[in-house]
Every structure is written in C-alpha cells, then in structure tokens.
Design an enzyme around this catalytic site. Structure first.
Site, PDB file in Angstrom:
ATOM      1  N   TYR A 108      48.881  59.086  46.304  1.00 12.68           N
ATOM      2  CA  TYR A 108      47.953  58.423  47.236  1.00 12.68           C
ATOM      3  C   TYR A 108      46.722  59.266  47.580  1.00 12.68           C
ATOM      4  CZ  TYR A 108      50.567  54.152  47.740  1.00 12.68           C
ATOM      5  OH  TYR A 108      51.146  52.932  47.476  1.00 12.68           O
ATOM      6  N   GLU A 150      57.254  51.064  50.001  1.00 13.88           N
ATOM      7  CA  GLU A 150      57.736  51.449  48.668  1.00 13.88           C
ATOM      8  C   GLU A 150      58.978  52.334  48.771  1.00 13.88           C
ATOM      9  OE1 GLU A 150      54.028  52.849  46.915  1.00 13.88           O
ATOM     10  OE2 GLU A 150      53.194  50.837  47.205  1.00 13.88           O
ATOM     11  N   GLN A 217      54.168  43.657  32.850  1.00 10.94           N
ATOM     12  CA  GLN A 217      55.255  43.011  33.585  1.00 10.94           C
ATOM     13  C   GLN A 217      55.722  41.771  32.817  1.00 10.94           C
ATOM     14  OE1 GLN A 217      52.265  44.063  35.251  1.00 10.94           O
ATOM     15  NE2 GLN A 217      53.494  45.889  35.626  1.00 10.94           N
ATOM     16  N   TYR A 218      57.028  41.589  32.759  1.00  7.29           N
ATOM     17  CA  TYR A 218      57.587  40.367  32.183  1.00  7.29           C
ATOM     18  C   TYR A 218      58.711  39.861  33.083  1.00  7.29           C
ATOM     19  CZ  TYR A 218      54.664  41.403  28.244  1.00  7.29           C
ATOM     20  OH  TYR A 218      53.549  41.651  27.482  1.00  7.29           O
ATOM     21  N   GLY A 285      52.399  26.661  30.654  1.00  2.52           N
ATOM     22  CA  GLY A 285      52.355  27.724  29.650  1.00  2.52           C
ATOM     23  C   GLY A 285      53.468  28.741  29.844  1.00  2.52           C
ATOM     24  N   GLY A 287      54.274  30.346  32.296  1.00  3.24           N
ATOM     25  CA  GLY A 287      54.941  30.262  33.606  1.00  3.24           C
ATOM     26  C   GLY A 287      56.355  29.711  33.516  1.00  3.24           C
ATOM     27  N   PHE A 400      50.407  35.858  36.866  1.00  2.35           N
ATOM     28  CA  PHE A 400      50.721  36.734  35.736  1.00  2.35           C
ATOM     29  C   PHE A 400      49.565  37.698  35.464  1.00  2.35           C
ATOM     30  CE2 PHE A 400      54.209  34.253  33.203  1.00  2.35           C
ATOM     31  CZ  PHE A 400      55.085  34.486  34.245  1.00  2.35           C
ATOM     32  N   GLY A 401      49.121  38.392  36.481  1.00  2.00           N
ATOM     33  CA  GLY A 401      48.057  39.377  36.348  1.00  2.00           C
ATOM     34  C   GLY A 401      47.785  39.898  37.739  1.00  2.00           C
ATOM     35  N   PRO A 402      46.781  40.753  37.910  1.00  2.00           N
ATOM     36  CA  PRO A 402      46.470  41.198  39.267  1.00  2.00           C
ATOM     37  C   PRO A 402      46.172  39.972  40.131  1.00  2.00           C
ATOM     38  CG  PRO A 402      45.255  42.463  37.637  1.00  2.00           C
ATOM     39  CD  PRO A 402      45.894  41.326  36.900  1.00  2.00           C
TER      40      PRO A 402
END
Ligand SMILES: Cc1cc2nc3c(=O)[nH]c(=O)nc-3n(C[C@H](O)[C@H](O)[C@H](O)COP(=O)(O)OP(=O)(O)OC[C@H]3O[C@@H](n4cnc5c(N)ncnc54)[C@H](O)[C@@H]3O)c2cc1C
Ligand code: HEM
Length: 409
Positions: A108, A150, A217-218, A285, A287, A400-402
């Site tokens: 950080y 976290e 990520q999946y 798609g 998703g 599915f992304g930022p």
C-alpha cells in the site's frame, strides 16, 4: 463467505482535510484518469515486478486506470457527502479482487507514494501542501479499510497472502463451442478443494511463452465433481487491430491435460444466499459461466426453490453450457429457461430473435436477480427490471473486467 464491510462515515476525515477535499474534489475528478494513467506508468517503472500481478490487457485498454480513478473519487465523495450511497459493495469487490491476487499491506505505501506523486505531476503547482495532505489522508483512510477487509478475508479463506495460489492440474478439457473451452482442474498438493460459493471466481496465473506471467479471473463454472473445479473460458479475439486476448488464447491453444496452473482461493461476493427468494439468472455470452454453478447449487441444496434462467447469445452454437444447465435444471421443481439469439435457427421454435426482452417473463414480487454479461447488456436488464418495479437492491451483477459501473451507480 462475506466480509463485514466497515462503513465509511463523514467523520472519518479530519475537518481540515474535509474542507480541502470538498474544494478540490471536482478538479481531482476531472483529472482523475490522467492521474491514474501517470500513476501506473511511474509505479511500473520503479516496480517492474508488479507487471506480473496487474492485468496488462486492462492496462492497454485503460480500464484499470479508469476503475481506480472512479473508485478514489467515489470514495472521497462519500467521505464528504453524508447522503452518498453506501460504498460497501465497491470496497468488497476491490478487497476480493485484491485477495485473489495476493495483494499485501506492505504494497500500500508503494501505491500511495506513486498515486500522490502522480497527483502532483498532473496538477502541478495547484497542489499546495494542504491539498497534498488532505488527499494523502483520503488515500490512507481508503487503504486502511481495504487492508482490514483483506486481512479478514485472507483469514476466512485460510490463505497466507505471501502464498496466494495453489497448483492445480488440468485433468480434462471440454470443447464447449468453437470459442469456449472448459478446463477441469484438480489440486496437485493433495489437499481438498476450498469452499466455493456459487458464483465465485478464482484468479488463474499463467506463464506465457514470452516469459511474462499474467493473472486473470475465471468464474468457477462447476463443482459437480467434489474434488475438482471447472473454469470455462471464452476466447477473446482482438478487434480493429487490437491483439487477441493473452490469457484466454493461451488457455485455448496451449493448456493441455497434465499441465499445472496456479490458482487462487475462490473470491467474490456475487454469491447466491440460501435466504434469497426465487431467482432470475440473466446472462449473455460468457456470463453463462455464473449460471451453471448457481443452478447446480440450487439443485443440490434447495431444489424446491424457483429458478428462471434467461440467456442471450449470438447463436445457439455460441451458447456454451446450454445443455448442462438444462440437464441440471431438471432437478429443480420449478425451473424455466428462456433464450434470445441474434440469429435463430429456423428449426428452433423455442428461442426468440434479438436482444433479451424480459417483459413476457413472469416474475415474483420477491425475485432476486443475478445478471452477468457485457455492461450494455446488464444496464439494459437492470433498466427493464427497475421499470417493472424490481427494487435495485434485488439486482446483483458481475462485471468480467474492472468494475466501471458500481462507483458511478
Ligand atoms: C470476476 C471475473 C470473472 C470472470 N469470469 C470469466 C469466465 O468465467 N469466463 C471467461 O471467459 N472470462 C471471464 N472473465 C474475463 C477474464 O478474466 C479475462 O478478462 C478474459 O479471459 C480476457 O483475458 P485475455 O488475457 O484473453 O485478454 P487480454 O489480453 O486481457 O485483452 C483484453 C482486451 O483488451 C484488448 N487489448 C489488449 N491489448 C491491447 C492493446 N495494446 N490495444 C488495444 N486493445 C488491447 C484485447 O483485444 C481484448 O479485447 C472474468 C473476469 C472477471 C473480472
Ligand atoms: C487505497 C488503495 C487502493 C485502491 C483504492 C485500489 C483500487 C482498486 C480497484 C478499484 C480495482 C479494480 C477492482 C475491480 O476489478 O473492479 C483494483 C484492482 C487491483 N488492484 Fe488495487 N487498489 C488499491 C491498492 C492496491 C495495492 C496496494 C496493490 C498492490 C500493488 C493493488 C493491486 C491491484 C491489482 C493487481 C488489481 C487488479 C488489476 C486488474 O485486474 O487489472 N491495489 N484496485
């Protein structure tokens, strides 16, 4: 598995900084993307090792830069505006993403240093010591809350942040469609599978042939076999001269049975809870990968619970996991499926042509919606449901992304 978000309140910020942030928030917001773009360039120059943990596709498209900028501005706004919407969900999404990548508290100060230096570089002399101190305070309030969240999540999932991944062997490849492959993965370290919430994702780290290491990520698309998890990957092709997707292409072209991939613990708060009402799972798609694990979970644990699946795709041939979802859905007492294709086969009398139109789908008052697909699709689904009176709080979505949506929502 959820983190209890520590809700921010206006009193967190000192009164001096509060008035400075109030006076400068608009100018920082206006330059935020320039600042975060400069930030990444500076940080990677000094810490090239971080290129292995940041998604370089998101760097190239600028999406991560925009997501970081939007989150910092939204965080500052909710610090100074008591009427701002809750920030908990945005915090939780970031914290989960961070733990799936092994982000540690000692990193950080690196981010803080380069972010504030980038503010100085972009805004120049306008940044007085008071302004710098106020935004430093905003950064550290944000950072402290994330670090705490976290730490709790690492503890909950039993992961040492210094070793965030475990090796998994590819034990099966299933070619679902021309563009979609499922990889069935089994831990090689002799340990069992972690607890996986229906809808959660893992970060998969791959070593690319050019020596770069990259995570993506999946969603865990199935846990039908108790000792194995499955991911389902859509091949991303570059359009308008952009390169093909790095990791999805690698997994399609190179990942073979017997190969070992580094996989994080499951993460994410896009998870169906047992107490939620009847479900509408609206996907498009790729998703669809969130739909199968939820349908499997309901079939296993609450087969009496009503489930509607609604999916949109280019064609039936592109609709991955279709048969598996329908097959598992048969174990649910009240299960119905709707499909929309851009182009419908003349022999297919069950699917509708065009974009998803939920208006003919009967919905219960207490329906809970889980939607996943491209942003315009999810915006369309959400707007049509809000218009039908479904409360915003009953609609959950996975990007599915930022996430460029929640901070502005
Ligand atoms: C929570 C979550 C869950 C997900 N679940 C799934 C899932 O279940 N299945 C699935 O298939 N995907 C899933 N994804 C998406 C996945 O993580 C990847 O983003 C996807 O596979 C693309 O990665 P890639 O490395 O192939 O593409 P990247 O190399 O990251 O490229 C991404 C895009 O950027 C463009 N690009 C790259 N470089 C440049 C450049 N220099 N100039 C212009 N454009 C460029 C590419 O053309 C492409 O369109 C999920 C993502 C998240 C965040
Ligand atoms: C207060 C400090 C921080 C804030 C506000 C912040 C914010 C964010 C946001 C908004 C995202 C995108 C989440 C999404 O997918 O929707 C993200 C992802 C990420 N963050 Fe942070 N972050 C902070 C600190 C850090 C630190 C210290 C590191 C470690 C170097 C880090 C590394 C990453 C990485 C690697 C990603 C994924 C990037 C990608 O997939 O493109 N972050 N962060």
């Amino acid at each position: 598995m959820t983190a209890t978000a520590s809700t921010s309140s206006p009193s967190l910020l000192s009164s001096t900084s509060r008035s400075v942030v109030q006076a400068t928030a608009a100018v920082v917001a206006e330059h935020a993307e320039q600042i975060t773009a400069r930030f990444y360039a500076r940080m990677f120059e000094e810490h090239p090792e971080l290129l292995r943990v940041f998604n370089q596709g998101n760097q190239a498209t600028g999406e991560q830069s925009r997501a970081l900028a939007a989150s910092v501005v939204a965080y500052a706004v909710q610090l100074i505006d008591p009427d701002a919407p809750s920030f908990d969900r945005v915090m939780q999404r970031i914290a989960y993403k961070h733990i799936s990548l092994g982000i540690r508290p000692e990193q950080y100060p690196i981010v803080g240093h380069h972010l504030l230096a980038a503010v100085g570089e972009v805004l120049g002399d306008a940044v007085t010591p008071e302004i710098a101190a106020a935004w430093d305070e905003v950064y550290w309030l944000f950072a402290t809350q994330l670090v705490a969240m976290e730490a709790r999540l690492y503890q909950q999932v039993g992961v040492d942040p210094a070793r965030p991944v475990r090796p998994y062997r590819v034990v099966r490849r299933i070619e679902e469609t021309d563009d979609v492959v499922s990889l069935v993965l089994e831990p090689t370290d002799g340990g069992g599978l972690p607890q996986i919430g229906p809808g959660q994702y893992v970060s998969v780290f791959v070593d690319l042939p050019d020596g770069r290491r990259q995570p993506r990520q999946y969603t865990v698309s199935s846990t039908a076999v108790a000792t194995r998890l499955q991911i389902t990957v859509r091949r991303v092709r570059g359009v308008n001269g952009a390169p093909d997707g790095m990791v999805s292409s690698f997994l399609h072209d190179q990942a073979a049975v017997g190969d070992v991939l580094d996989v994080s613990a499951p993460a994410g708060d896009f998870v169906v809870q047992a107490s939620d009402g009847p479900l509408l799972l609206a996907s498009a798609g790729a998703g669809i990968t969130t739909v199968l694990p939820i349908v499997e979970h309901i079939a296993r644990t609450q087969p009496q619970r009503k489930v509607i699946v609604a999916h949109a795709d280019r064609t039936a041939q592109d609709h991955a996991l279709r048969e598996t979802v329908l097959h598992v859905g048969r174990q649910i007492d009240d299960f119905s499926a709707y499909t929309w294709y851009e182009s419908v086969d003349p022999a297919d009398h069950r699917s509708a042509q065009g974009y998803m139109d939920l208006s003919p789908v009967p919905l219960d008052d207490d329906v809970q919606v889980f939607t996943c697909g491209p942003l315009p699709f999810m915006r369309h689904v959400r707007a049509s449901l809000l218009a039908r009176g479904v409360p915003a709080s009953s609609i959950r979505y996975e990007v599915f992304g930022p996430d460029l949506w929640s901070p502005q929502d």
